[in-house]
Design a protein around this motif. Structure first.
Motif, mmCIF file in Angstrom:
data_model
loop_
_atom_site.group_PDB
_atom_site.id
_atom_site.type_symbol
_atom_site.label_atom_id
_atom_site.label_comp_id
_atom_site.label_asym_id
_atom_site.label_seq_id
_atom_site.Cartn_x
_atom_site.Cartn_y
_atom_site.Cartn_z
ATOM 1 N N GLU A 73 42.713 36.918 40.163
ATOM 2 C CA GLU A 73 43.004 38.118 39.375
ATOM 3 C C GLU A 73 42.316 39.347 39.961
ATOM 4 O OE1 GLU A 73 42.526 39.812 34.819
ATOM 5 O OE2 GLU A 73 40.982 38.606 35.765
ATOM 6 N N ILE A 74 41.092 39.206 40.418
ATOM 7 C CA ILE A 74 40.345 40.344 40.969
ATOM 8 C C ILE A 74 40.822 40.695 42.369
ATOM 9 C CG2 ILE A 74 38.068 41.179 41.636
ATOM 10 C CD1 ILE A 74 38.515 40.946 38.606
ATOM 11 N N LEU A 75 40.927 39.714 43.246
ATOM 12 C CA LEU A 75 41.233 39.988 44.651
ATOM 13 C C LEU A 75 42.697 40.332 44.877
ATOM 14 C CD1 LEU A 75 39.077 37.269 46.465
ATOM 15 C CD2 LEU A 75 38.463 39.595 45.783
ATOM 16 N N ASN A 76 43.547 39.968 43.938
ATOM 17 C CA ASN A 76 44.973 40.300 44.078
ATOM 18 C C ASN A 76 45.274 41.722 43.628
ATOM 19 O OD1 ASN A 76 47.746 39.448 44.667
ATOM 20 N ND2 ASN A 76 48.074 39.644 42.470
ATOM 21 N N ASP A 77 44.314 42.372 42.974
ATOM 22 C CA ASP A 77 44.466 43.755 42.519
ATOM 23 C C ASP A 77 43.677 44.651 43.466
ATOM 24 O OD1 ASP A 77 43.647 46.231 41.063
ATOM 25 O OD2 ASP A 77 44.844 45.362 39.461
ATOM 26 N N ALA A 78 44.372 45.580 44.143
ATOM 27 C CA ALA A 78 43.728 46.395 45.176
ATOM 28 C C ALA A 78 42.555 47.195 44.625
ATOM 29 C CB ALA A 78 44.757 47.333 45.814
ATOM 30 N N GLU A 79 42.722 47.769 43.433
ATOM 31 C CA GLU A 79 41.650 48.587 42.857
ATOM 32 C C GLU A 79 40.447 47.728 42.468
ATOM 33 O OE1 GLU A 79 40.919 51.575 39.026
ATOM 34 O OE2 GLU A 79 42.961 51.008 39.638
ATOM 35 N N LYS A 80 40.706 46.589 41.817
ATOM 36 C CA LYS A 80 39.602 45.714 41.413
ATOM 37 C C LYS A 80 38.913 45.121 42.646
ATOM 38 C CE LYS A 80 41.652 44.347 36.984
ATOM 39 N NZ LYS A 80 42.187 43.224 36.182
ATOM 40 N N ARG A 81 39.705 44.797 43.652
ATOM 41 C CA ARG A 81 39.115 44.229 44.869
ATOM 42 C C ARG A 81 38.191 45.229 45.548
ATOM 43 N NH1 ARG A 81 42.494 41.771 50.096
ATOM 44 N NH2 ARG A 81 40.646 41.046 51.270
ATOM 45 N N ALA A 82 38.600 46.516 45.571
ATOM 46 C CA ALA A 82 37.766 47.544 46.194
ATOM 47 C C ALA A 82 36.444 47.688 45.453
ATOM 48 C CB ALA A 82 38.512 48.872 46.222
ATOM 49 N N ARG A 83 36.489 47.660 44.101
ATOM 50 C CA ARG A 83 35.247 47.749 43.321
ATOM 51 C C ARG A 83 34.374 46.525 43.554
ATOM 52 N NH1 ARG A 83 38.537 49.252 38.785
ATOM 53 N NH2 ARG A 83 37.918 47.314 37.747
ATOM 54 N N TYR A 84 35.012 45.365 43.639
ATOM 55 C CA TYR A 84 34.249 44.141 43.862
ATOM 56 C C TYR A 84 33.595 44.152 45.245
ATOM 57 C CZ TYR A 84 33.081 39.228 44.516
ATOM 58 O OH TYR A 84 32.411 38.068 44.765
ATOM 59 N N ASP A 85 34.328 44.604 46.261
ATOM 60 C CA ASP A 85 33.774 44.661 47.617
ATOM 61 C C ASP A 85 32.571 45.589 47.682
ATOM 62 O OD1 ASP A 85 35.646 42.895 48.533
ATOM 63 O OD2 ASP A 85 36.989 44.413 49.376
ATOM 64 N N GLN A 86 32.576 46.651 46.858
ATOM 65 C CA GLN A 86 31.481 47.627 46.914
ATOM 66 C C GLN A 86 30.299 47.239 46.025
ATOM 67 O OE1 GLN A 86 32.762 51.624 46.107
ATOM 68 N NE2 GLN A 86 30.804 52.534 46.660
ATOM 69 N N TYR A 87 30.607 46.726 44.815
ATOM 70 C CA TYR A 87 29.531 46.489 43.850
ATOM 71 C C TYR A 87 29.339 45.019 43.472
ATOM 72 C CZ TYR A 87 30.250 51.514 43.238
ATOM 73 O OH TYR A 87 30.392 52.858 43.438
ATOM 74 N N GLY A 88 30.173 44.143 43.973
ATOM 75 C CA GLY A 88 30.072 42.747 43.601
ATOM 76 C C GLY A 88 30.588 42.508 42.194
ATOM 77 N N HIS A 89 30.087 41.461 41.527
ATOM 78 C CA HIS A 89 30.558 41.108 40.188
ATOM 79 C C HIS A 89 30.286 42.221 39.182
ATOM 80 C CE1 HIS A 89 31.729 37.047 41.182
ATOM 81 N NE2 HIS A 89 30.559 36.830 41.774
ATOM 82 N N ALA A 90 29.230 43.010 39.403
ATOM 83 C CA ALA A 90 28.918 44.098 38.472
ATOM 84 C C ALA A 90 30.018 45.151 38.452
ATOM 85 C CB ALA A 90 27.583 44.745 38.852
ATOM 86 N N GLY A 91 30.740 45.293 39.558
ATOM 87 C CA GLY A 91 31.786 46.310 39.630
ATOM 88 C C GLY A 91 33.027 45.969 38.849
ATOM 89 N N VAL A 92 33.207 44.693 38.517
ATOM 90 C CA VAL A 92 34.419 44.290 37.789
ATOM 91 C C VAL A 92 34.091 43.617 36.466
ATOM 92 C CG1 VAL A 92 35.816 44.053 39.864
ATOM 93 C CG2 VAL A 92 34.467 42.111 39.093
ATOM 94 N N GLU A 93 32.838 43.551 36.104
ATOM 95 C CA GLU A 93 32.457 42.909 34.859
ATOM 96 C C GLU A 93 33.041 43.684 33.682
ATOM 97 O OE1 GLU A 93 30.653 39.819 32.714
ATOM 98 O OE2 GLU A 93 30.959 40.125 34.854
ATOM 99 N N GLY A 94 33.816 43.011 32.864
ATOM 100 C CA GLY A 94 34.417 43.656 31.695
ATOM 101 C C GLY A 94 35.690 44.407 32.007
ATOM 102 N N GLY A 95 36.037 44.554 33.302
ATOM 103 C CA GLY A 95 37.227 45.318 33.651
ATOM 104 C C GLY A 95 38.488 44.494 33.699
ATOM 105 N N GLY A 96 38.362 43.187 33.905
ATOM 106 C CA GLY A 96 39.569 42.338 34.006
ATOM 107 C C GLY A 96 39.577 41.323 32.893
ATOM 108 N N SER A 97 40.676 40.661 32.705
ATOM 109 C CA SER A 97 40.776 39.661 31.645
ATOM 110 C C SER A 97 39.946 38.445 32.017
ATOM 111 C CB SER A 97 42.239 39.260 31.429
ATOM 112 O OG SER A 97 42.788 38.753 32.628
ATOM 113 N N GLN A 98 39.218 37.930 31.052
ATOM 114 C CA GLN A 98 38.399 36.743 31.269
ATOM 115 C C GLN A 98 39.141 35.548 30.691
ATOM 116 O OE1 GLN A 98 35.550 36.936 33.041
ATOM 117 N NE2 GLN A 98 36.112 39.082 33.323
#
Length: 386
Positions: A59-84
């Motif tokens: 879910e994270i890596l297939n979304d370009a925007e979420k993947r970019a945040r994850y690459d820059q900030y790790g799990h903290a960059g996408v915590e709470g942003g995607g469906s769990q």
């Protein structure tokens, strides 16, 4: 749910590099989903955990925007942003297309579970078409469209059986709609071949719908077309597709847009292009020319010495971005229009101008008879007419 400190790296979960393409990400996820799918690993809690973990990574890596945040900030960059994904059913809901057809659909029956038994199948998507003028596409419009769609049979109320009868539970699958087949160490769950995944046998089908439960119908619908749509785009109308055959969600209707060619404007993304004819004198001396726009006339000041092919930009007179961006521009491209006929006064003035410019121009046209006389007139030896 694992904390950020406990979570594994998403690239590690899928077994891919950080430069993996979208295709590589999808392929890696499919392999893991097949390996850890709950139907292939009944009563295996660890497999379920791995299944959820792979889905979250995808879910994270297939979304370009979420993947970019994850690459820059790790799990903290996408915590709470995607469906769990707390439940496996959440994964089937999020990635229904992957599990309702193709590889997963063939192996695991597709769709969502209903009460722990058969999975509901989503209704099929359907298409309708609409044709717009450029002005309608630029401003947005509501259009009435017609298309064919199934409706519940009024005779059997969508059950597919003759009123007063009922379907019989399939003996082969026990009503589950799925059977498990073994091939060596691999156990694969597929749709029951006897009932085709329905879980029941219809021995007394309704005559009006021939056991389908639905009959064809024509649907009339008002569709809001957003401003800025371009030729070939489509507008999704959720829930207006075919109904589900077993009580699941309906499919969607996709309205495909065609835009008629305009007499004046050509479109280039959000910009419009207008080819503007000018006279030689307007280009040489400069002029204020009234040009058309989608919002009405606009006075364009053309400077002296304008050359053929020069482009003038009129800001915010193009087409809006359908995704909510800024409106494009109107690009006015000039070309010199040469008159095919001149008045006597115009010709005299232009010849005077040619003399000033020392230009070699075609002489005055002679009459046909005078041309013949000149041609046949005898010429003396010294080259003069006799």
């Amino acid at each position: 749910m694992a904390t950020m400190a406990q979570k594994r790296d998403y690239y590690e979960v899928l077994g891919i590099t950080r430069t993996a393409s979208d295709r590589e990400i999808a392929n890696a996820y499919r392999k893991l989903a097949l390996k850890y799918h709950p139907d292939a690993n009944p009563n295996d809690a660890n497999a379920t955990v791995r299944f959820k973990e792979a889905a979250e990574a995808y879910e994270i890596l297939n979304d370009a925007e979420k993947r970019a945040r994850y690459d820059q900030y790790g799990h903290a960059g996408v915590e709470g942003g995607g469906s769990q994904f707390h439940e496996v059913e959440d994964i089937f809901e999020a990635f229904g297309d992957m599990f309702s057809g193709g590889l997963f659909g063939d192996l695991f029956g597709g769709g969502r579970r209903r009460g722990g038994g058969r999975r509901q199948r989503r209704g099929a998507d359907i298409r309708c078409d609409v044709t717009l003028d450029l002005e309608e596409a630029a401003r947005g419009v509501t259009k009435t469209v017609e298309f064919a769609r199934s409706k519940a049979c009024s005779t059997c109320s969508a059950t597919g059986v003759t009123p007063g009868s009922k379907k019989q539970t399939c003996n082969r699958c026990g009503g589950r709609g799925q059977v498990v087949q073994s091939a060596g160490i691999l156990r694969v769950q597929t749709a029951c071949p006897t009932c085709q995944g329905a879980g029941a046998i219809n021995s007394d089908p309704c005559r009006d719908c021939r056991g389908q439960g639905y009959t064809p119908a024509k649907v009339t619908l008002d569709v809001a077309i957003p401003a800025g749509v371009d030729d070939g785009m489509r507008v999704r109308i959720p829930g207006e597709g075919e109904p589900s055959p077993d009580g699941g969600p309906a499919g969607d209707c996709y309205c495909f847009v065609s835009v008629r060619q305009h007499a004046l404007f050509q479109r280039d993304g959000s910009h419009l292009i207008l080819r503007l004819p000018m006279t030689y004198t307007q280009a040489a001396l400069g002029a204020t020319i009234e040009v058309p726009t989608l919002d009405g006339p606009y006075e364009l000041k053309v400077p002296a010495g304008t050359q053929p092919g020069d482009v003038f930009r009129i800001r915010s007179q193009g087409v809006p971005d359908p995704r909510g961006g800024q409106r494009g521009d109107l690009l006015v491209q000039t070309y010199i229009e040469i008159p095919k006929k001149l008045s006597a006064e115009q010709e005299t003035l232009l010849r005077e101008l040619a003399e000033l410019e020392h230009a070699d121009v075609t002489p005055h046209r002679k009459s046909f008879l005078k041309t013949l006389r000149d041609y046949f007139a005898p010429v003396s030896e010294n080259g003069e007419d006799e």
